[in-house]
Design a protein around this motif. Structure first.
Motif, PDB file in Angstrom:
ATOM      1  N   LEU A   1      41.873  21.726   5.736  1.00 26.89           N
ATOM      2  CA  LEU A   1      42.582  21.957   6.992  1.00 26.89           C
ATOM      3  C   LEU A   1      42.209  20.908   8.035  1.00 26.89           C
ATOM      4  N   MET A   2      40.967  20.438   8.008  1.00 24.29           N
ATOM      5  CA  MET A   2      40.551  19.388   8.948  1.00 24.29           C
ATOM      6  C   MET A   2      41.337  18.110   8.706  1.00 24.29           C
ATOM      7  N   TRP A   3      41.556  17.777   7.443  1.00 26.17           N
ATOM      8  CA  TRP A   3      42.348  16.588   7.117  1.00 26.17           C
ATOM      9  C   TRP A   3      43.798  16.768   7.560  1.00 26.17           C
ATOM     10  N   PHE A   4      44.323  17.966   7.370  1.00 26.51           N
ATOM     11  CA  PHE A   4      45.704  18.238   7.761  1.00 26.51           C
ATOM     12  C   PHE A   4      45.879  18.073   9.271  1.00 26.51           C
ATOM     13  N   PHE A   5      44.953  18.622  10.052  1.00 27.00           N
ATOM     14  CA  PHE A   5      45.038  18.459  11.503  1.00 27.00           C
ATOM     15  C   PHE A   5      44.813  17.004  11.909  1.00 27.00           C
ATOM     16  N   GLY A   6      44.001  16.286  11.175  1.00 30.95           N
ATOM     17  CA  GLY A   6      43.812  14.859  11.442  1.00 30.95           C
ATOM     18  C   GLY A   6      45.088  14.068  11.234  1.00 30.95           C
ATOM     19  N   ILE A   7      45.818  14.406  10.187  1.00 35.24           N
ATOM     20  CA  ILE A   7      47.102  13.742   9.930  1.00 35.24           C
ATOM     21  C   ILE A   7      48.094  14.079  11.046  1.00 35.24           C
ATOM     22  N   GLN A   8      48.059  15.312  11.535  1.00 38.44           N
ATOM     23  CA  GLN A   8      48.952  15.684  12.639  1.00 38.44           C
ATOM     24  C   GLN A   8      48.613  14.877  13.897  1.00 38.44           C
ATOM     25  N   PHE A   9      47.328  14.669  14.136  1.00 32.50           N
ATOM     26  CA  PHE A   9      46.915  13.872  15.281  1.00 32.50           C
ATOM     27  C   PHE A   9      47.318  12.412  15.101  1.00 32.50           C
ATOM     28  N   ALA A  10      47.283  11.928  13.868  1.00 30.06           N
ATOM     29  CA  ALA A  10      47.665  10.539  13.592  1.00 30.06           C
ATOM     30  C   ALA A  10      49.148  10.291  13.849  1.00 30.06           C
ATOM     31  N   ALA A  11      49.944  11.335  13.887  1.00 35.49           N
ATOM     32  CA  ALA A  11      51.377  11.176  14.136  1.00 35.49           C
ATOM     33  C   ALA A  11      51.650  10.583  15.507  1.00 35.49           C
ATOM     34  N   PHE A  12      50.701  10.726  16.443  1.00 33.42           N
ATOM     35  CA  PHE A  12      50.883  10.138  17.765  1.00 33.42           C
ATOM     36  C   PHE A  12      50.815   8.609  17.723  1.00 33.42           C
ATOM     37  N   PHE A  13      50.199   8.050  16.696  1.00 32.52           N
ATOM     38  CA  PHE A  13      49.981   6.616  16.621  1.00 32.52           C
ATOM     39  C   PHE A  13      50.838   5.928  15.568  1.00 32.52           C
TER      40      PHE A  13
ATOM     41  N   VAL B   1      51.246  14.328   4.800  1.00 31.99           N
ATOM     42  CA  VAL B   1      51.345  15.703   5.301  1.00 31.99           C
ATOM     43  C   VAL B   1      51.604  16.675   4.151  1.00 31.99           C
ATOM     44  N   ALA B   2      52.520  16.329   3.265  1.00 35.69           N
ATOM     45  CA  ALA B   2      52.841  17.209   2.138  1.00 35.69           C
ATOM     46  C   ALA B   2      51.654  17.341   1.184  1.00 35.69           C
ATOM     47  N   THR B   3      50.937  16.250   0.952  1.00 35.06           N
ATOM     48  CA  THR B   3      49.777  16.295   0.060  1.00 35.06           C
ATOM     49  C   THR B   3      48.707  17.232   0.598  1.00 35.06           C
ATOM     50  N   PHE B   4      48.426  17.135   1.886  1.00 31.74           N
ATOM     51  CA  PHE B   4      47.388  17.994   2.440  1.00 31.74           C
ATOM     52  C   PHE B   4      47.862  19.431   2.594  1.00 31.74           C
ATOM     53  N   ALA B   5      49.157  19.649   2.791  1.00 29.29           N
ATOM     54  CA  ALA B   5      49.669  21.027   2.814  1.00 29.29           C
ATOM     55  C   ALA B   5      49.499  21.671   1.438  1.00 29.29           C
ATOM     56  N   LEU B   6      49.806  20.920   0.400  1.00 30.36           N
ATOM     57  CA  LEU B   6      49.599  21.446  -0.955  1.00 30.36           C
ATOM     58  C   LEU B   6      48.120  21.606  -1.275  1.00 30.36           C
ATOM     59  N   ALA B   7      47.289  20.706  -0.751  1.00 35.54           N
ATOM     60  CA  ALA B   7      45.844  20.827  -0.971  1.00 35.54           C
ATOM     61  C   ALA B   7      45.291  22.082  -0.298  1.00 35.54           C
ATOM     62  N   ILE B   8      45.809  22.408   0.881  1.00 36.17           N
ATOM     63  CA  ILE B   8      45.380  23.638   1.551  1.00 36.17           C
ATOM     64  C   ILE B   8      45.778  24.848   0.716  1.00 36.17           C
ATOM     65  N   MET B   9      47.002  24.856   0.210  1.00 33.63           N
ATOM     66  CA  MET B   9      47.456  25.987  -0.622  1.00 33.63           C
ATOM     67  C   MET B   9      46.604  26.110  -1.871  1.00 33.63           C
ATOM     68  N   LEU B  10      46.304  24.992  -2.494  1.00 31.77           N
ATOM     69  CA  LEU B  10      45.490  25.009  -3.708  1.00 31.77           C
ATOM     70  C   LEU B  10      44.061  25.476  -3.413  1.00 31.77           C
ATOM     71  N   GLU B  11      43.500  25.014  -2.305  1.00 37.20           N
ATOM     72  CA  GLU B  11      42.147  25.434  -1.953  1.00 37.20           C
ATOM     73  C   GLU B  11      42.087  26.927  -1.624  1.00 37.20           C
ATOM     74  N   VAL B  12      43.092  27.429  -0.913  1.00 37.57           N
ATOM     75  CA  VAL B  12      43.124  28.861  -0.591  1.00 37.57           C
ATOM     76  C   VAL B  12      43.225  29.689  -1.862  1.00 37.57           C
ATOM     77  N   ALA B  13      44.038  29.229  -2.802  1.00 42.20           N
ATOM     78  CA  ALA B  13      44.193  29.967  -4.058  1.00 42.20           C
ATOM     79  C   ALA B  13      42.930  29.886  -4.916  1.00 42.20           C
ATOM     80  N   CYS B  14      42.322  28.712  -5.010  1.00 37.22           N
ATOM     81  CA  CYS B  14      41.138  28.549  -5.862  1.00 37.22           C
ATOM     82  C   CYS B  14      39.903  29.251  -5.300  1.00 37.22           C
ATOM     83  N   ARG B  15      39.741  29.198  -3.984  1.00 36.48           N
ATOM     84  CA  ARG B  15      38.571  29.837  -3.363  1.00 36.48           C
ATOM     85  C   ARG B  15      38.803  31.308  -3.057  1.00 36.48           C
ATOM     86  N   LYS B  16      40.027  31.789  -3.291  1.00 38.27           N
ATOM     87  CA  LYS B  16      40.404  33.189  -3.029  1.00 38.27           C
ATOM     88  C   LYS B  16      40.041  33.581  -1.594  1.00 38.27           C
TER      89      LYS B  16
END
Length: 109
Positions: free
Chosen positions: A34-46, A62-77
């Protein structure tokens, strides 16, 4: 065409990102990606997303980190609140896709 792309970000994506951050903060444990996802959102300003190359790279990140968040939530339950964050990240990436495509299409006319 540029109007929907520009209006989508401040009125839809920004409030959803604020809600995501509040929900993620209140229900630990948090996904690490999620930290990486928010970092990418912040990078959109530049990043100038009116060029196809920059826009596509930004969308892929953005899509890669969104899928990574979904995968991490599923794997870590993780709890249901974090599943909301994961689905919201996917919705944000779809909204960015629509916005970037609208901006790039109107810039290339």
């Amino acid at each position: 065409m540029m109007g929907p792309g520009i209006m989508l970000i401040p009125f839809f994506v920004f409030p959803l990102l604020v809600v995501m951050s509040v929900v993620a903060w209140r229900s630990p444990p948090r996904p690490y990606t999620l930290m990486w996802f928010f970092g990418i959102q912040f990078a959109a300003f530049f990043v100038d997303v009116s060029f196809w190359g920059n826009g596509i790279r930004f969308l892929l990140a953005v899509a890669t980190f969104a899928l990574a968040i979904m995968l991490e939530v599923a794997c870590r339950k993780l709890p249901r609140g974090q599943m909301f964050v994961a689905v919201s990240a996917l919705i944000v990436s779809i909204a960015w896709y629509i916005a970037v495509i609208c901006v790039c299409e109107s810039a290339s006319v």
